[in-house]
Design a protein around this motif. Structure first.
Motif, PDB file in Angstrom:
ATOM      1  N   GLY A  41      22.821 -64.540 -21.164  1.00 41.38           N
ATOM      2  CA  GLY A  41      23.495 -64.562 -19.863  1.00 41.38           C
ATOM      3  C   GLY A  41      23.973 -63.187 -19.423  1.00 41.38           C
ATOM      4  N   ARG A  42      24.517 -62.404 -20.350  1.00 40.12           N
ATOM      5  CA  ARG A  42      24.979 -61.050 -20.009  1.00 40.12           C
ATOM      6  C   ARG A  42      23.818 -60.200 -19.500  1.00 40.12           C
ATOM      7  NH1 ARG A  42      27.521 -61.480 -25.137  1.00 40.12           N
ATOM      8  NH2 ARG A  42      26.206 -59.840 -26.019  1.00 40.12           N
ATOM      9  N   ALA A  43      22.678 -60.322 -20.177  1.00 40.44           N
ATOM     10  CA  ALA A  43      21.502 -59.530 -19.787  1.00 40.44           C
ATOM     11  C   ALA A  43      20.966 -59.977 -18.430  1.00 40.44           C
ATOM     12  CB  ALA A  43      20.418 -59.651 -20.853  1.00 40.44           C
ATOM     13  N   VAL A  44      20.962 -61.284 -18.179  1.00 39.78           N
ATOM     14  CA  VAL A  44      20.466 -61.824 -16.904  1.00 39.78           C
ATOM     15  C   VAL A  44      21.378 -61.368 -15.760  1.00 39.78           C
ATOM     16  CG1 VAL A  44      20.087 -63.947 -15.576  1.00 39.78           C
ATOM     17  CG2 VAL A  44      19.276 -63.794 -17.935  1.00 39.78           C
ATOM     18  N   TYR A  45      22.680 -61.493 -15.966  1.00 43.56           N
ATOM     19  CA  TYR A  45      23.663 -61.070 -14.960  1.00 43.56           C
ATOM     20  C   TYR A  45      23.453 -59.590 -14.604  1.00 43.56           C
ATOM     21  CZ  TYR A  45      28.223 -59.926 -12.930  1.00 43.56           C
ATOM     22  OH  TYR A  45      29.234 -59.480 -12.095  1.00 43.56           O
ATOM     23  N   LYS A  46      23.345 -58.760 -15.632  1.00 42.41           N
ATOM     24  CA  LYS A  46      23.186 -57.311 -15.451  1.00 42.41           C
ATOM     25  C   LYS A  46      21.880 -56.981 -14.722  1.00 42.41           C
ATOM     26  CE  LYS A  46      23.308 -53.163 -18.400  1.00 42.41           C
ATOM     27  NZ  LYS A  46      23.350 -52.742 -19.819  1.00 42.41           N
ATOM     28  N   GLU A  47      20.798 -57.661 -15.088  1.00 43.33           N
ATOM     29  CA  GLU A  47      19.484 -57.416 -14.485  1.00 43.33           C
ATOM     30  C   GLU A  47      19.506 -57.691 -12.978  1.00 43.33           C
ATOM     31  OE1 GLU A  47      15.351 -56.766 -13.906  1.00 43.33           O
ATOM     32  OE2 GLU A  47      16.599 -56.212 -15.621  1.00 43.33           O
TER      33      GLU A  47
END
Length: 334
Positions: A41-47
């Protein structure tokens, strides 16, 4: 693609402090990310955030202060955030993803992985939002790889069963949704236990003690930032083409057992690996795992969607903050 909003900020100058109203750019494309406090989720949000999307993340226990606190089992709370924010896209990363936990707490896991997913899909459909449901290679039994999206699932454990039931609940409640099946993940973890790949690092580093490593199950370690990129590419393509829906597969392309991953990690950091011992027997404890659930990713590749980080590059990037000698140096000099 950008709207403008007023935002208040505090300006300090020597001897004076004032509240200033400034115009800020707000991207008009909106995405809601569930499970935004987790590794994926952190990576998706950041992307999405870094690619001109207005991203809102929600989590539960670790949500505040960066993300919205939403209990996905509370249908009223889910209704409110979807209808208040009006996202164009929802990426549903929240899940109970630990097979052994699902095995011991099947009812609670089913509530999150199935019931909450179906409800979220229904709420997304009500406002015309595109939902991407994150699923797993564990929906397959691992006896006849590689698996395409058309192959018949046959999960061996409760985790795989709940993810498959979640897929069905999502597609029944939202015919325009997408299911994205992915394998074992790694990336920039907050603690080593966050990923089944990074958790091996301490065993690799403590070379004075021999460590048994599984050399039976074939895995395809996949960097979360690659999955995040695929989610964004899929969302952007869907905004241009409503036929983008249904089931998709994405995966790293390097086949490795946990033993081979551990050796690759040792190699990436110039650490010894002679203390690591390959165990070729099928594991007898914990939830049953598929031997090789390799995912065929050609459907997404044909759409021009994809990103694959080489394992040695990605793992070095993810693990260097946890190097023991580095931690020691920081203790001494800071």
């Amino acid at each position: 693609m950008v709207g403008r909003e007023k935002e208040l900020s505090i300006q300090f100058v020597p001897g004076n402090c004032q509240l200033v109203e400034e115009e800020v750019n707000i991207p008009t494309r909106r995405v809601l990310v569930t499970g935004a406090t987790g590794l994926l989720g952190r990576a998706v949000y950041k992307e999405f955030q870094q690619n001109n999307w207005h991203a809102v993340g929600c989590g539960f226990r670790r949500a505040r202060p960066k993300f919205e606190q939403v209990n996905l089992l509370d249908s009223e709370a889910v209704h409110h955030i979807i209808h208040d924010f009006q996202p164009h896209v929802v990426v549903h990363c929240a899940a109970e993803r630990r097979p052994d936990v699902v095995e011991s707490q099947p009812d609670a896991a089913s509530q999150l992985n199935v019931a909450a997913s179906g409800n979220l899909a229904k709420e997304a459909a009500a406002i015309g939002a595109f939902l991407i449901y994150i699923s797993s290679d564990y929906v397959f039994d691992g006896t006849n790889p590689p698996y395409t999206e058309e192959d018949i699932p046959n999960p061996l454990n409760m985790y795989g069963k709940t993810k498959l039931e979640g897929e069905k609940a999502v597609l029944e409640n939202n015919t325009g949704a997408a299911v994205l099946r992915i394998p074992v993940l790694y990336g920039e973890v907050e603690k080593l236990e966050e990923s089944a790949v990074t958790v091996m690092f301490d065993k690799v580093q403590f070379s004075n003690k021999s460590a048994n490593m599984d050399h039976w199950q074939q895995r395809f370690p996949t960097h979360v930032k690659d999955v995040a990129s695929v989610c964004r590419q899929l969302a952007e393509k869907r905004m241009l083409d409503p036929s983008i829906k249904g089931t998709f597969h994405w995966s790293g392309n390097e086949q490795m057992t946990k033993y081979e991953m551990a050796c690759a990690i040792a190699d990436a950091f110039n650490l010894p690996s002679s203390h690591l011992r390959p165990i070729t027997d099928s594991p007898v404890i914990g939830a049953q795992r598929p031997r090789n659930a390799q995912l065929d990713c050609s459907k997404l590749e044909t759409l021009g969607i994809g990103q694959q980080t080489p394992f040695r590059v990605g793992i070095k990037e993810s693990l260097w903050p946890f190097l023991i000698d580095k931690r020691w140096r920081q203790t001494v000099f800071h």
